[in-house]
Design a protein around this motif. Structure first.
Motif, mmCIF file in Angstrom:
data_model
loop_
_atom_site.group_PDB
_atom_site.id
_atom_site.type_symbol
_atom_site.label_atom_id
_atom_site.label_comp_id
_atom_site.label_asym_id
_atom_site.label_seq_id
_atom_site.Cartn_x
_atom_site.Cartn_y
_atom_site.Cartn_z
ATOM 1 N N GLU A 58 -8.833 3.212 7.709
ATOM 2 C CA GLU A 58 -7.592 2.442 7.775
ATOM 3 C C GLU A 58 -6.433 3.281 8.298
ATOM 4 O O GLU A 58 -5.523 2.770 8.960
ATOM 5 C CB GLU A 58 -7.251 1.889 6.384
ATOM 6 C CG GLU A 58 -8.197 0.803 5.897
ATOM 7 C CD GLU A 58 -8.217 -0.402 6.839
ATOM 8 O OE1 GLU A 58 -7.137 -0.741 7.387
ATOM 9 O OE2 GLU A 58 -9.287 -0.987 7.035
ATOM 10 N N GLY A 61 -6.031 2.969 11.959
ATOM 11 C CA GLY A 61 -5.924 1.602 12.459
ATOM 12 C C GLY A 61 -7.233 0.851 12.439
ATOM 13 O O GLY A 61 -7.451 -0.049 13.265
ATOM 14 N N GLN A 200 -3.454 10.895 18.677
ATOM 15 C CA GLN A 200 -3.022 9.787 17.835
ATOM 16 C C GLN A 200 -2.831 10.204 16.373
ATOM 17 O O GLN A 200 -2.140 9.516 15.623
ATOM 18 C CB GLN A 200 -4.041 8.642 17.909
ATOM 19 C CG GLN A 200 -4.160 7.984 19.258
ATOM 20 C CD GLN A 200 -4.984 8.812 20.244
ATOM 21 O OE1 GLN A 200 -5.688 9.753 19.862
ATOM 22 N NE2 GLN A 200 -4.909 8.450 21.524
#
Length: 257
Positions: A58, A61, A200
């Motif tokens: 999670e 994403g 990211q």
């Protein structure tokens, strides 16, 4: 390589003749072929065999770590081609006087430079296809949902790394210097591409800084396209600017002898 000097094909197309000769030489270099074509896919496979890397998170994403490493492996092949493989070859040709001797033949030295760019660019793109295939077939990573955007970012990243490699060639007088300079640039670009820590997942400040580097921007653009969005114009613009600046610098500084 000596067979390339003065070579032309029956149709009088020296560039095509040089490209064929350089392709044969390139295919005889197992080291370059391994690091550009095989290593990125092999690294992705090794990472994919780690069970926790295949689990959706999670915090990412809803994606897994291996999802993030597909564009990283794609960029790794480009970095290998542009910074580790191409500069020593071109500086070696110049160091041995091959480019100077070509000036006295129907084949211009620029044909050799073009052939090298085409070969290493094609190898990087071929590796990208292999990485995407391994990710999809072995680990179920979805193919890019925004294929046009992904292709655009991919081509810009290839152009950028080849411009960077040409700049390394221009600044290096010998193949040993080119290897040393290329290795330093290679390590920096690996970090900004997210090889050790995916872009990211970097802290916000570090990520914003990295996004203004060629491969930080490329990593973000490829990731956005993979998710189905058109790559951010800022990321595409960063790659265009770097390509233009590095291309102009390499053109101005490059010496044939």
């Amino acid at each position: 390589m000596t067979a390339t000097l003065g070579a032309t094909d029956p149709g009088g197309r020296p560039l095509a003749a040089v490209l064929r000769a350089e392709t044969r030489l390139f295919l005889r270099e197992p080291g370059s072929l391994f690091w550009i074509l095989v290593f990125p896919a092999a690294l992705l496979t090794i990472l994919g065999l780690i069970p926790s890397f295949r689990k959706d998170d999670e915090a990412l994403g809803g994606r897994s770590v291996i999802d993030l490493y597909v564009p990283v492996a794609v960029l790794l092949a480009m970095i290998m081609a542009g910074l580790q493989a191409m500069p020593p070859v071109l500086t070696g040709y110049r160091e041995r006087g091959i480019l100077r001797r070509m000036s006295a033949t129907p084949v211009r030295p620029s044909a050799l430079l073009t052939a090298q760019i085409v070969l290493h660019g094609a190898a990087a793109l071929g590796s990208a296809v292999l990485v995407l295939a391994v990710g999809r077939l072995a680990f179920g990573v979805r193919l890019p949902r925004q294929s046009a955007g992904y292709g655009t970012a991919l081509l810009l990243a290839v152009a950028c790394v080849l411009a960077l490699g040409a700049t390394v060639c221009a600044l290096s007088r010998t193949s040993k210097v080119a290897a040393a300079v290329g290795s330093v640039a290679y390590l920096v670009m690996m970090f900004t591409a997210g090889v050790w820590v995916p872009v990211q997942t970097m802290p916000d400040l570090l990520r914003r800084i990295v996004e203004f580097t060629p491969f930080g921007a490329a990593s973000q653009a490829l990731d956005q396209a993979a998710l189905g969005d058109w790559p951010g114009w800022t990321h595409l613009g960063v790659m265009v600017v770097w390509t233009a600046v590095l291309g102009a610098a390499s053109t101005r500084l490059f010496r044939w002898e």
